[in-house]
Design an enzyme around this catalytic site. Structure first.
Site, PDB file in Angstrom:
ATOM      1  N   LYS A  20       0.919  -1.237  -0.124  1.00 58.12           N
ATOM      2  CA  LYS A  20      -0.257  -0.038  -0.093  1.00 58.12           C
ATOM      3  C   LYS A  20       0.788   1.197   0.226  1.00 58.12           C
ATOM      4  O   LYS A  20       2.030   1.149   0.273  1.00 58.12           O
ATOM      5  CB  LYS A  20      -0.986  -0.141   1.151  1.00 58.12           C
ATOM      6  CG  LYS A  20      -2.044  -1.127   1.313  1.00 58.12           C
ATOM      7  CD  LYS A  20      -2.880  -1.221   2.321  1.00 58.12           C
ATOM      8  CE  LYS A  20      -3.857  -2.290   2.416  1.00 58.12           C
ATOM      9  NZ  LYS A  20      -4.897  -2.284   3.690  1.00 58.12           N
ATOM     10  N   TYR A  60     -12.639  -2.681  -3.150  1.00 54.96           N
ATOM     11  CA  TYR A  60     -13.109  -2.714  -1.763  1.00 54.96           C
ATOM     12  C   TYR A  60     -14.623  -2.395  -1.671  1.00 54.96           C
ATOM     13  O   TYR A  60     -15.378  -1.903  -0.814  1.00 54.96           O
ATOM     14  CB  TYR A  60     -12.553  -1.658  -1.019  1.00 54.96           C
ATOM     15  CG  TYR A  60     -11.125  -1.873  -0.546  1.00 54.96           C
ATOM     16  CD1 TYR A  60     -10.618  -2.903   0.157  1.00 54.96           C
ATOM     17  CD2 TYR A  60      -9.993  -0.748  -0.863  1.00 54.96           C
ATOM     18  CE1 TYR A  60      -9.545  -2.991   0.489  1.00 54.96           C
ATOM     19  CE2 TYR A  60      -8.474  -1.104  -0.387  1.00 54.96           C
ATOM     20  CZ  TYR A  60      -8.398  -2.376   0.227  1.00 54.96           C
ATOM     21  OH  TYR A  60      -7.106  -2.520   0.732  1.00 54.96           O
TER      22      TYR A  60
HETATM   23  P1  GDP Z   1      -7.588  -6.780   5.201  1.00 52.46           P
HETATM   24  O1  GDP Z   1      -8.437  -8.048   4.021  1.00 52.46           O
HETATM   25  O2  GDP Z   1      -6.953  -7.735   6.343  1.00 52.46           O
HETATM   26  O3  GDP Z   1      -6.749  -5.977   4.432  1.00 52.46           O
HETATM   27  O4  GDP Z   1      -8.993  -6.320   5.928  1.00 52.46           O
HETATM   28  P2  GDP Z   1     -10.340  -6.122   5.229  1.00 52.46           P
HETATM   29  O5  GDP Z   1     -10.501  -6.418   3.967  1.00 52.46           O
HETATM   30  O6  GDP Z   1     -11.237  -6.268   6.311  1.00 52.46           O
HETATM   31  O7  GDP Z   1     -10.303  -4.432   5.068  1.00 52.46           O
HETATM   32  C1  GDP Z   1      -9.375  -3.827   4.220  1.00 52.46           C
HETATM   33  C2  GDP Z   1      -8.669  -2.556   4.446  1.00 52.46           C
HETATM   34  O8  GDP Z   1      -9.357  -1.802   5.184  1.00 52.46           O
HETATM   35  C3  GDP Z   1      -7.748  -2.935   6.157  1.00 52.46           C
HETATM   36  O9  GDP Z   1      -6.471  -3.648   5.434  1.00 52.46           O
HETATM   37  C4  GDP Z   1      -7.670  -1.720   6.583  1.00 52.46           C
HETATM   38  O10 GDP Z   1      -6.520  -0.887   5.909  1.00 52.46           O
HETATM   39  C5  GDP Z   1      -8.712  -0.810   6.186  1.00 52.46           C
HETATM   40  N1  GDP Z   1      -9.758  -1.375   7.334  1.00 52.46           N
HETATM   41  C6  GDP Z   1     -10.345  -2.372   7.988  1.00 52.46           C
HETATM   42  N2  GDP Z   1     -10.793  -2.231   9.022  1.00 52.46           N
HETATM   43  C7  GDP Z   1     -10.920  -1.044   9.539  1.00 52.46           C
HETATM   44  C8  GDP Z   1     -11.079  -0.231  10.571  1.00 52.46           C
HETATM   45  O11 GDP Z   1     -11.940  -0.605  11.450  1.00 52.46           O
HETATM   46  N3  GDP Z   1     -10.739   1.177  10.813  1.00 52.46           N
HETATM   47  C9  GDP Z   1      -9.884   1.515   9.742  1.00 52.46           C
HETATM   48  N4  GDP Z   1      -9.511   2.915   9.775  1.00 52.46           N
HETATM   49  N5  GDP Z   1      -9.482   1.039   8.508  1.00 52.46           N
HETATM   50  C10 GDP Z   1      -9.948  -0.152   8.371  1.00 52.46           C
END
Ligand code: GDP
Ligand code: MG
Length: 161
Positions: A20, A60
């Site tokens: 990222k 996303y």
């Molecule tokens: P990943 O697959 O582990 O990257 O997690 P997710 O797919 O659930 O979320 C995508 C990205 O969104 C994460 O890597 C974080 O950068 C961001 N993100 C997820 N949950 C949160 C949250 O609760 N707060 C914030 N600020 N960012 C989040």
């Protein structure tokens, strides 16, 4: 003879890994690539891109209703991303283990997030979370001419062929 990886069941699995913008800014690209190489996975695609907002919103899509979504897109669009496709047996699951928990506070030391990050909003790296998700994401980020199906000549040291 050298077997191509796709000839061995399960070895042709692919995942999307992306450093990222915070990871690129912090010059972590080399260390992250090194971890996947030394584990034994095969790099089949790599590029640096300033991801278009349209691409990020598709990437996303599942998170579009989350309160953090606008900031997430702004962050991902803030600078270059290094997108990669890695191939190998169980690469989706193994790379999630190598990347660590989404929240760096929960990510174990030894994982990318556990070694290089503190806050969930700046967690350095993306990794696909399922085989189907990986296929969808790879198609979003790469066209097929950007993915190389090359023969890794020392594969017998990684797999029982
Ligand atoms: P990943 O697959 O582990 O990257 O997690 P997710 O797919 O659930 O979320 C995508 C990205 O969104 C994460 O890597 C974080 O950068 C961001 N993100 C997820 N949950 C949160 C949250 O609760 N707060 C914030 N600020 N960012 C989040
Ligand atoms: Mg995810």
């Amino acid at each position: 003879f050298y077997a191509t990886t796709s000839a061995i069941p399960g070895v042709g699995e692919r995942t999307l890994i992306a450093v990222k913008p915070d990871g690129v800014q912090r010059r972590l690209v080399g260390q992250i690539v090194q971890r996947f190489e030394q584990r034994g996975f095969k790099l089949v695609g790599l590029k640096m891109v300033k991801a278009p907002e349209e691409l990020l919103s598709q990437h996303y899509h599942d998170l579009r209703k989350k309160p953090f979504y606008p900031n997430l897109l702004r962050y991902m669009h803030s600078g270059p991303v290094v997108a990669m496709v890695w191939e190998g047996h169980n690469v989706v699951r193994t790379s999630r283990l190598m990347v660590g928990d989404t929240n760096p506070a929960e990510a174990h030391p030894g994982t990318v997030r556990g070694d290089f990050s503190i806050h969930i909003s700046r967690n350095v790296i993306h990794a696909s979370d399922s085989v189907e998700g990986a296929q969808r994401e790879i198609q979003l980020w790469f066209n097929c001419t950007e993915l190389l199906d090359w023969v890794c000549c020392d594969h017998s040291n990684t797999y029982q062929l």
